[in-house]
Design a protein around this motif. Structure first.
Motif, PDB file in Angstrom:
ATOM      1  N   THR A 275       0.827  -1.211   0.000  1.00 31.98           N
ATOM      2  CA  THR A 275       0.000   0.000   0.000  1.00 31.98           C
ATOM      3  C   THR A 275       0.860   1.259   0.000  1.00 31.98           C
ATOM      4  OG1 THR A 275      -1.706  -1.186   1.217  1.00 31.98           O
ATOM      5  CG2 THR A 275      -1.876   1.189   1.201  1.00 31.98           C
ATOM      6  N   HIS A 276       1.966   1.234   0.739  1.00 31.51           N
ATOM      7  CA  HIS A 276       2.857   2.392   0.758  1.00 31.51           C
ATOM      8  C   HIS A 276       3.491   2.606  -0.609  1.00 31.51           C
ATOM      9  CE1 HIS A 276       3.431   2.053   5.410  1.00 31.51           C
ATOM     10  NE2 HIS A 276       2.205   2.383   5.058  1.00 31.51           N
ATOM     11  N   CYS A 277       3.837   1.523  -1.280  1.00 31.16           N
ATOM     12  CA  CYS A 277       4.380   1.636  -2.637  1.00 31.16           C
ATOM     13  C   CYS A 277       3.343   2.261  -3.573  1.00 31.16           C
ATOM     14  CB  CYS A 277       4.811   0.265  -3.163  1.00 31.16           C
ATOM     15  SG  CYS A 277       6.250  -0.408  -2.327  1.00 31.16           S
ATOM     16  N   GLU A 278       2.088   1.860  -3.426  1.00 33.42           N
ATOM     17  CA  GLU A 278       1.021   2.456  -4.241  1.00 33.42           C
ATOM     18  C   GLU A 278       0.897   3.950  -3.973  1.00 33.42           C
ATOM     19  OE1 GLU A 278      -2.571  -0.364  -5.470  1.00 33.42           O
ATOM     20  OE2 GLU A 278      -2.416  -0.105  -3.299  1.00 33.42           O
ATOM     21  N   TRP A 279       0.964   4.340  -2.706  1.00 32.16           N
ATOM     22  CA  TRP A 279       0.863   5.758  -2.350  1.00 32.16           C
ATOM     23  C   TRP A 279       1.991   6.565  -2.981  1.00 32.16           C
ATOM     24  CZ3 TRP A 279       0.120   4.750   3.577  1.00 32.16           C
ATOM     25  CH2 TRP A 279      -1.185   4.318   3.812  1.00 32.16           C
ATOM     26  N   VAL A 280       3.216   6.037  -2.886  1.00 32.99           N
ATOM     27  CA  VAL A 280       4.368   6.736  -3.455  1.00 32.99           C
ATOM     28  C   VAL A 280       4.226   6.848  -4.964  1.00 32.99           C
ATOM     29  CG1 VAL A 280       6.854   6.558  -3.871  1.00 32.99           C
ATOM     30  CG2 VAL A 280       5.941   6.174  -1.586  1.00 32.99           C
ATOM     31  N   TYR A 281       3.818   5.763  -5.618  1.00 37.49           N
ATOM     32  CA  TYR A 281       3.656   5.793  -7.071  1.00 37.49           C
ATOM     33  C   TYR A 281       2.622   6.850  -7.466  1.00 37.49           C
ATOM     34  CZ  TYR A 281       2.738   4.501 -11.869  1.00 37.49           C
ATOM     35  OH  TYR A 281       2.582   4.559 -13.232  1.00 37.49           O
ATOM     36  N   ASP A 282       1.457   6.817  -6.811  1.00 42.03           N
ATOM     37  CA  ASP A 282       0.393   7.763  -7.148  1.00 42.03           C
ATOM     38  C   ASP A 282       0.812   9.203  -6.858  1.00 42.03           C
ATOM     39  OD1 ASP A 282      -1.338   5.771  -8.063  1.00 42.03           O
ATOM     40  OD2 ASP A 282      -2.251   5.485  -6.099  1.00 42.03           O
ATOM     41  N   LEU A 283       1.533   9.414  -5.751  1.00 41.69           N
ATOM     42  CA  LEU A 283       2.002  10.754  -5.422  1.00 41.69           C
ATOM     43  C   LEU A 283       2.953  11.262  -6.500  1.00 41.69           C
ATOM     44  CD1 LEU A 283       2.312  13.081  -3.254  1.00 41.69           C
ATOM     45  CD2 LEU A 283       4.391  11.887  -2.594  1.00 41.69           C
ATOM     46  N   CYS A 284       3.921  10.438  -6.864  1.00 40.81           N
ATOM     47  CA  CYS A 284       4.920  10.868  -7.856  1.00 40.81           C
ATOM     48  C   CYS A 284       4.301  11.025  -9.243  1.00 40.81           C
ATOM     49  CB  CYS A 284       6.069   9.874  -7.911  1.00 40.81           C
ATOM     50  SG  CYS A 284       7.053   9.861  -6.400  1.00 40.81           S
ATOM     51  N   LYS A 285       3.349  10.196  -9.576  1.00 40.64           N
ATOM     52  CA  LYS A 285       2.740  10.237 -10.911  1.00 40.64           C
ATOM     53  C   LYS A 285       1.781  11.420 -11.068  1.00 40.64           C
ATOM     54  CE  LYS A 285       2.136   7.991 -14.814  1.00 40.64           C
ATOM     55  NZ  LYS A 285       3.197   7.798 -15.767  1.00 40.64           N
ATOM     56  N   ASN A 286       1.122  11.821  -9.983  1.00 41.56           N
ATOM     57  CA  ASN A 286       0.052  12.818 -10.081  1.00 41.56           C
ATOM     58  C   ASN A 286       0.379  14.168  -9.453  1.00 41.56           C
ATOM     59  OD1 ASN A 286      -2.071  11.103 -11.335  1.00 41.56           O
ATOM     60  ND2 ASN A 286      -1.674   9.891  -9.520  1.00 41.56           N
TER      61      ASN A 286
END
Length: 109
Positions: free
Chosen positions: A46-57
């Motif tokens: 879940t933390h990896c998903e948060w980081v990905y979404d933060l960096c992507k958006n």
């Protein structure tokens, strides 16, 4: 394999796509998350998903500002240099648990 049930009044659960990713972007995200999990196995998915979404958006300038703050401003959750915490070591015989009710076991190594 059994056929899926169609229950009137209920819709089938679908994966949430809060950021409106296309199919190609979802594939890219899946690959990036797989790579992140291989590189950082101790980090929850879940933390990896948060980081990905933060960096992507998040716009690049805003990300740079966040990185600058992390490097320059002290965190309120981390001890500052020179600050230390004293930990008290408690002997098992001084425990608050009633020692008469605790079974002691010797472990031979």
């Amino acid at each position: 394999m059994a056929a899926p049930l169609a229950v009137p009044g209920f819709e089938r659960k679908t994966n949430d796509n809060h950021f409106g990713y296309t199919e190609d972007q979802l594939g890219e995200k899946k690959l990036a998350l797989k790579t992140m999990m291989e590189l950082y196995p101790g980090v929850p998915y879940t933390h990896c998903e948060w980081v990905y979404d933060l960096c992507k958006n998040t716009p690049e300038e805003e990300l740079k500002e966040i990185m600058r703050k992390v490097d320059s401003e002290p965190s309120k959750y981390v001890a500052t240099p020179g600050e230390s915490y004293d930990l008290e070591v408690i002997d098992a015989s001084d425990s608050l648990i009633n020692n008469e009710n605790v079974e002691k076991k010797n472990i031979n190594v």
